[in-house]
Design an enzyme around this catalytic site. Structure first.
Site, PDB file in Angstrom:
ATOM      1  CG  PHE A  29      -1.712  -0.795  -0.779  1.00 24.33           C
ATOM      2  CD1 PHE A  29      -1.168   0.486  -1.381  1.00 24.33           C
ATOM      3  CD2 PHE A  29      -3.090  -1.197  -1.029  1.00 24.33           C
ATOM      4  CE1 PHE A  29      -2.268   1.157  -2.200  1.00 24.33           C
ATOM      5  CE2 PHE A  29      -3.975  -0.446  -1.776  1.00 24.33           C
ATOM      6  CZ  PHE A  29      -3.681   0.739  -2.458  1.00 24.33           C
ATOM      7  CE1 TYR A  30       1.772   1.523   6.481  1.00 23.21           C
ATOM      8  CE2 TYR A  30       1.560  -0.777   5.852  1.00 23.21           C
ATOM      9  CZ  TYR A  30       1.217   0.202   6.602  1.00 23.21           C
ATOM     10  OH  TYR A  30       0.730   0.038   8.040  1.00 23.21           O
ATOM     11  CG  LEU A  31       0.580   4.774  -1.318  1.00 21.77           C
ATOM     12  CD1 LEU A  31      -0.377   5.873  -1.916  1.00 21.77           C
ATOM     13  CD2 LEU A  31       0.605   3.928  -2.688  1.00 21.77           C
ATOM     14  CB  VAL A  82       6.482   0.692  -0.252  1.00 17.74           C
ATOM     15  CG1 VAL A  82       7.711   0.076   0.394  1.00 17.74           C
ATOM     16  CG2 VAL A  82       6.373   2.124  -0.993  1.00 17.74           C
ATOM     17  CG  ASN A 144      -0.593  -3.605  10.194  1.00 12.43           C
ATOM     18  OD1 ASN A 144      -0.765  -4.763   9.818  1.00 12.43           O
ATOM     19  ND2 ASN A 144      -1.262  -2.781  11.145  1.00 12.43           N
TER      20      ASN A 144
END
Length: 157
Positions: A29-31, A82, A144
């Site tokens: 996952f992305y921050l 996010v 991604n």
């Protein structure tokens, strides 16, 4: 700091499966995501977590930094993701001395299979395996980060 040459391909068929050396279940996952940088957390096989910082707008060559993160903290940070959390199984496949990472996505991205080749040099097209399909390097919808923000990419024929 390490520079990488990254190429990305759709996968044409199942020919890669017979050459799988190992497989890893990944939750990532992305921050933070922007056009020139991203902050990503990846949990591998539910046992280890890494924070990755990527800089640069060129999808083929970027600066990348990676750091281990305590697993409990990574799981806690998932609440700050996010977009969508990406779930996939990454298969390491060797061909002509290079290791390809074949990602078989599941959950909301079920059916998407993408192969990445990260090297320090550029591999000529005639040395690529036959099971690779269309090259999608630089097509943002297959990154991604875009998959996390936008979901399954619209297919172009």
């Amino acid at each position: 700091m390490a520079k990488e040459v990254e190429r990305k391909f759709l996968v044409r068929d199942e020919g890669w499966r017979k050459a799988v050396e190992r497989s890893v279940s990944i939750i990532q996952f992305y921050l933070a995501i922007s056009s020139e940088r991203s902050i990503r957390l990846r949990i591998s096989d539910g046992r280890a977590a890494k924070l990755t910082l990527k800089f640069g707008s060129d999808m083929r060559i970027r600066d990348e930094f990676e750091y281990p993160v305590p697993l409990a903290e990574a799981r806690e940070m998932m609440g700050f993701a996010v977009g969508n959390v990406i779930r996939k199984v990454r298969h390491h496949v060797r061909h002509r001395g290079y290791v390809y990472e074949v990602d078989v996505f599941n959950s909301t991205l079920d059916g998407l299979v993408v192969a990445e080749l990260e090297t320090k040099d550029i591999v000529p097209d005639d040395k690529l395996p036959a099971w690779l399909g269309r090259e999608v390097t630089g097509e943002l919808r297959y990154s991604n980060a875009s998959l996390a923000l936008n979901g399954f990419p619209e297919l172009v024929t």
